[in-house]
Every structure is written in C-alpha cells, then in structure tokens.
Design a protein around this motif. Structure first.
Motif, PDB file in Angstrom:
ATOM      1  N   ALA A   1      -7.755   0.122   1.490  1.00 37.77           N
ATOM      2  CA  ALA A   1      -6.937   1.091   0.762  1.00 37.77           C
ATOM      3  C   ALA A   1      -7.786   1.936  -0.175  1.00 37.77           C
ATOM      4  CB  ALA A   1      -5.834   0.366  -0.010  1.00 37.77           C
ATOM      5  N   ALA A   2      -8.747   1.302  -0.849  1.00 34.06           N
ATOM      6  CA  ALA A   2      -9.611   2.034  -1.777  1.00 34.06           C
ATOM      7  C   ALA A   2     -10.501   3.021  -1.031  1.00 34.06           C
ATOM      8  CB  ALA A   2     -10.466   1.056  -2.576  1.00 34.06           C
TER       9      ALA A   2
ATOM     10  N   THR B   1      -0.408   3.350  -3.308  1.00 30.19           N
ATOM     11  CA  THR B   1      -1.329   4.460  -3.096  1.00 30.19           C
ATOM     12  C   THR B   1      -0.556   5.699  -2.674  1.00 30.19           C
ATOM     13  OG1 THR B   1      -1.715   3.881  -0.766  1.00 30.19           O
ATOM     14  CG2 THR B   1      -3.177   2.892  -2.398  1.00 30.19           C
TER      15      THR B   1
ATOM     16  N   LYS C   1      -8.364   5.957   0.011  1.00 32.18           N
ATOM     17  CA  LYS C   1      -8.042   6.811  -1.135  1.00 32.18           C
ATOM     18  C   LYS C   1      -9.226   7.679  -1.527  1.00 32.18           C
ATOM     19  CE  LYS C   1      -6.021   6.770  -5.758  1.00 32.18           C
ATOM     20  NZ  LYS C   1      -5.491   5.930  -6.865  1.00 32.18           N
TER      21      LYS C   1
ATOM     22  N   ALA D   1       0.823  -1.214   0.000  1.00 30.81           N
ATOM     23  CA  ALA D   1       0.000   0.000   0.000  1.00 30.81           C
ATOM     24  C   ALA D   1       0.854   1.260   0.000  1.00 30.81           C
ATOM     25  CB  ALA D   1      -0.931  -0.007   1.208  1.00 30.81           C
TER      26      ALA D   1
ATOM     27  N   GLY E   1      -5.628   8.983  -0.065  1.00 29.00           N
ATOM     28  CA  GLY E   1      -4.505   8.054  -0.052  1.00 29.00           C
ATOM     29  C   GLY E   1      -4.316   7.447   1.325  1.00 29.00           C
ATOM     30  N   HIS E   2      -3.070   7.142   1.658  1.00 29.04           N
ATOM     31  CA  HIS E   2      -2.790   6.500   2.943  1.00 29.04           C
ATOM     32  C   HIS E   2      -2.069   7.446   3.891  1.00 29.04           C
ATOM     33  CE1 HIS E   2       1.109   5.700   0.845  1.00 29.04           C
ATOM     34  NE2 HIS E   2       1.589   5.960   2.052  1.00 29.04           N
TER      35      HIS E   2
END
Length: 253
Positions: A219-220, A162, A223, A158, A228-229
């Motif tokens: 993660a999606a 991302t 985002k 990730a 994002g992360h």
C-alpha cells in the motif's frame, strides 16, 4: 426484514464481484453496492478458502503434499477467475515498468501481462505452494481458510486507509464518494478473524504480522508511486497478505 433482505443482496453482490460462482440475478442494483458489500468480502474469501482447504486435505491423502498444494491453489484460481492474481500482475507491471504516475496507471490498464507481472505472479504462487507443502496438512488447511478471509479484509482496510489513485482507471472497482465506512471495515475484520482461533496462538500472530507487513509495504509503495490505490492494487494487497500470512504461520506451526 427489509434490512436482512438488503444484507443478503449485498452478500450476493460480493460473491458476484469476487468470484465466478453462479448466483441469483439481483433484481435491482445501486452503484454503491460493491463498496457497501465490502464488509462481506472476507466471508466470500473464506468460502474460497474452505473449498481450497478441503481439496488440500483430500488430495494430500491421495497424491501427497506437493500435488495437493498445487490443486488447492488451482481450485481457488478457478473459483475466483484469478481475480486478485490479475490485479497483482497488473500492479507489478505498472509499478515496476512506469517512470511517472500517469504512465504507471496506463500500463496497469493494459490487458497484456509483462515481465514484472509474470515474475511476481509466478514467485507468489510458487512460494504459496512450497509453504503449503512444508506445513502439516491440517494446519495448512486452516491457514488457507484464514488467509483468504484476512487477505480480503486487508484490501477493505486499504480502501479506507489510502486514497484512490488520481485518474485511477486501472482496476475493476470504482469508488463512491463516501467510500468504505468505518463500521464496514470493522465488520470485515470481525468476519475475517474467527479462523485464527483454530491455529496455534503464536502461528496465528506470526501470520497476521507477516501478512500485515507485506500489505502495508504494498500500500505504501502504491501511494508513493501512483498516489494511492486502484482496484488492481487492492488485488495485489490481498495477494501479498495471503503470502505473508502463510509464511508466518508456517514459520511457527
């Protein structure tokens, strides 16, 4: 020799960053070492997972499955200082409680834990305990070893896949301009993969699929909601991968 010495420094850096385990002090430190040490995050996770697995096996012989599962999870929390669990709780509070990206990041910075964080943490820990209890102890022990390593590898992926969230100051990890390199991601995945050989192939595949699905969804979501992360989101990704992996293994064990 210089290369090997540097790799040892990076491994020690990873241990210091991810756990409360006492380590020798590093005589020097460069700002990008935490990112460069990401290749070793799965090895550190496997160390945590190995101790948890041994506690699970030993405690199961004395007290039975439920107590053993709780103790195995507890020792992992003690070793890491609940590092990833803290990220999960902060992420749940931020993504669940804010209406704008800026507000969500602000909530994630708050050291207090809210309703979303408590519920997310309680549900994930309880589900892990239930899964470990319902799985044959030796399979559960290997699954714990694998889950801890693969969960850290998912966080490393990730980091590469991302973007860092705009104005993201919520986590304990800050990126460096070059980010995690492809070779470092590959190394992390290779380090993480070897325990899968000790699980039934179908269970291993189901575990990876379940963990990857939950990690991708987390993660999606991050985002979409914050761009994002952050360090906290990486902790949440690690935790949901662990959960998905254990569920997948238990389904076919």
């Amino acid at each position: 020799m210089g290369w090997a010495r540097h790799q040892i420094r990076l491994l020690l850096c990873a241990v210091q960053f991810l756990t409360r385990v006492p380590t020798p002090n590093l005589s020097t430190f460069e700002p990008d070492w935490i990112t460069r040490s990401a290749r070793y995050f799965p090895l550190v996770g496997q160390g945590v997972g190995l101790v948890s697995a041994l506690v699970l096996i030993g405690a199961e012989r004395v007290w039975g499955g439920a107590v053993a599962a709780v103790l195995a999870i507890a020792v992992g929390l003690l070793i890491t200082g609940a590092f990833h669990e803290d990220g999960l709780a902060d992420t749940a509070d931020g993504l669940g409680g804010g209406q704008t990206p800026a507000r969500r990041l602000e909530i994630m910075k708050d050291s207090r834990v809210g309703t979303y964080g408590v519920c997310a943490l309680g549900l994930i820990l309880a589900t892990k305990g239930a899964v470990l209890t319902s799985t044959p102890v030796l399979t559960a022990a290997v699954a714990l070893l694998a889950a801890h390593g693969l969960g850290r590898a998912a966080a490393v992926v990730a980091m590469r896949a991302t973007p860092y969230a705009p104005q993201g100051e919520a986590g304990k990890w800050k990126p460096v301009p070059q980010g995690v390199r492809p070779g470092e991601v590959l190394a992390a995945l290779l380090f993480a993969a070897w325990p899968l050989a000790f699980l039934p192939p179908g269970a291993a595949l189901a575990g990876v699929a379940g963990g990857a699905l939950l990690a991708i969804l987390m993660a999606a979501l991050a985002k979409r909601l914050i761009g994002g992360h952050t360090g906290d989101v990486l902790g949440a990704i690690e935790q949901v991968f662990e959960l998905g992996f254990l569920l997948g293994v238990a389904a076919l064990a």
